[in-house]
Design a protein around this motif. Structure first.
Motif, mmCIF file in Angstrom:
data_model
loop_
_atom_site.group_PDB
_atom_site.id
_atom_site.type_symbol
_atom_site.label_atom_id
_atom_site.label_comp_id
_atom_site.label_asym_id
_atom_site.label_seq_id
_atom_site.Cartn_x
_atom_site.Cartn_y
_atom_site.Cartn_z
ATOM 1 N N ASN A 1 31.655 36.716 -13.879
ATOM 2 C CA ASN A 1 32.280 37.325 -12.708
ATOM 3 C C ASN A 1 32.804 38.704 -13.073
ATOM 4 N N ARG A 2 32.005 39.710 -12.780
ATOM 5 C CA ARG A 2 32.363 41.088 -13.097
ATOM 6 C C ARG A 2 32.374 41.891 -11.805
ATOM 7 N N LEU A 3 33.482 42.558 -11.567
ATOM 8 C CA LEU A 3 33.661 43.330 -10.338
ATOM 9 C C LEU A 3 33.895 44.788 -10.713
ATOM 10 N N THR A 4 32.951 45.640 -10.395
ATOM 11 C CA THR A 4 33.052 47.047 -10.745
ATOM 12 C C THR A 4 33.504 47.852 -9.540
ATOM 13 N N GLY A 5 34.449 48.746 -9.772
ATOM 14 C CA GLY A 5 34.952 49.582 -8.699
ATOM 15 C C GLY A 5 35.716 50.771 -9.235
ATOM 16 N N GLU A 6 36.434 51.431 -8.326
ATOM 17 C CA GLU A 6 37.197 52.632 -8.661
ATOM 18 C C GLU A 6 38.677 52.313 -8.727
ATOM 19 N N VAL A 7 39.329 52.791 -9.771
ATOM 20 C CA VAL A 7 40.773 52.603 -9.903
ATOM 21 C C VAL A 7 41.460 53.449 -8.836
ATOM 22 N N VAL A 8 42.276 52.787 -7.996
ATOM 23 C CA VAL A 8 42.959 53.506 -6.922
ATOM 24 C C VAL A 8 44.461 53.628 -7.174
ATOM 25 N N GLU A 9 44.990 52.821 -8.107
ATOM 26 C CA GLU A 9 46.419 52.923 -8.401
ATOM 27 C C GLU A 9 46.695 52.355 -9.780
ATOM 28 N N VAL A 10 47.584 53.024 -10.502
ATOM 29 C CA VAL A 10 48.029 52.563 -11.816
ATOM 30 C C VAL A 10 49.550 52.636 -11.824
ATOM 31 N N GLN A 11 50.200 51.494 -12.015
ATOM 32 C CA GLN A 11 51.665 51.452 -12.086
ATOM 33 C C GLN A 11 52.055 50.963 -13.475
ATOM 34 N N THR A 12 52.621 51.872 -14.253
ATOM 35 C CA THR A 12 52.976 51.553 -15.623
ATOM 36 C C THR A 12 54.447 51.190 -15.727
ATOM 37 N N GLY A 13 54.699 50.043 -16.357
ATOM 38 C CA GLY A 13 56.060 49.596 -16.601
ATOM 39 C C GLY A 13 56.376 49.693 -18.081
ATOM 40 N N ASP A 14 57.494 49.093 -18.481
ATOM 41 C CA ASP A 14 57.892 49.138 -19.888
ATOM 42 C C ASP A 14 56.926 48.369 -20.793
ATOM 43 N N VAL A 15 56.418 47.232 -20.291
ATOM 44 C CA VAL A 15 55.578 46.356 -21.109
ATOM 45 C C VAL A 15 54.172 46.188 -20.530
ATOM 46 N N THR A 16 54.060 46.163 -19.208
ATOM 47 C CA THR A 16 52.774 45.913 -18.572
ATOM 48 C C THR A 16 52.368 47.073 -17.664
ATOM 49 N N THR A 17 51.092 47.093 -17.322
ATOM 50 C CA THR A 17 50.550 48.065 -16.378
ATOM 51 C C THR A 17 49.781 47.305 -15.316
ATOM 52 N N GLU A 18 50.027 47.639 -14.052
ATOM 53 C CA GLU A 18 49.312 47.036 -12.939
ATOM 54 C C GLU A 18 48.215 47.999 -12.515
ATOM 55 N N VAL A 19 46.974 47.519 -12.541
ATOM 56 C CA VAL A 19 45.811 48.346 -12.220
ATOM 57 C C VAL A 19 45.169 47.797 -10.950
ATOM 58 N N THR A 20 45.044 48.638 -9.926
ATOM 59 C CA THR A 20 44.412 48.234 -8.674
ATOM 60 C C THR A 20 43.059 48.923 -8.571
ATOM 61 N N ILE A 21 42.018 48.102 -8.318
ATOM 62 C CA ILE A 21 40.644 48.577 -8.278
ATOM 63 C C ILE A 21 40.068 48.315 -6.897
ATOM 64 N N ASP A 22 39.424 49.319 -6.311
ATOM 65 C CA ASP A 22 38.714 49.160 -5.045
ATOM 66 C C ASP A 22 37.294 48.706 -5.364
#
Length: 67
Positions: free
Chosen positions: A6-27
């Protein structure tokens, strides 16, 4: 080599970086997939908005809901 199919390829639309983790949103075909990864991994991969990225989904359980 990855065994996950299950591989889903798309464009990164948002990156939210925290102290320990990063949330990556892909279209992916006008749908969004959000992944939470370690900040260190995001930095190593040099993830930034606009880049093409593949989300690899490997799980033994999948939860679904009806809207």
């Amino acid at each position: 080599m990855l065994s996950a199919r299950n591989r889903l390829t798309g464009e990164v639309v948002e990156v939210q970086t925290g102290d320990v983790t990063t949330e990556v949103t892909i279209d992916v075909n006008d749908e969004t997939v959000t992944a939470v990864i370690t900040r260190e991994s995001a930095e190593d991969l040099e993830i930034e908005e606009g880049m093409e990225l593949t989300a690899v989904v490997k799980a033994t359980d999948v939860m679904v809901r009806s809207d």
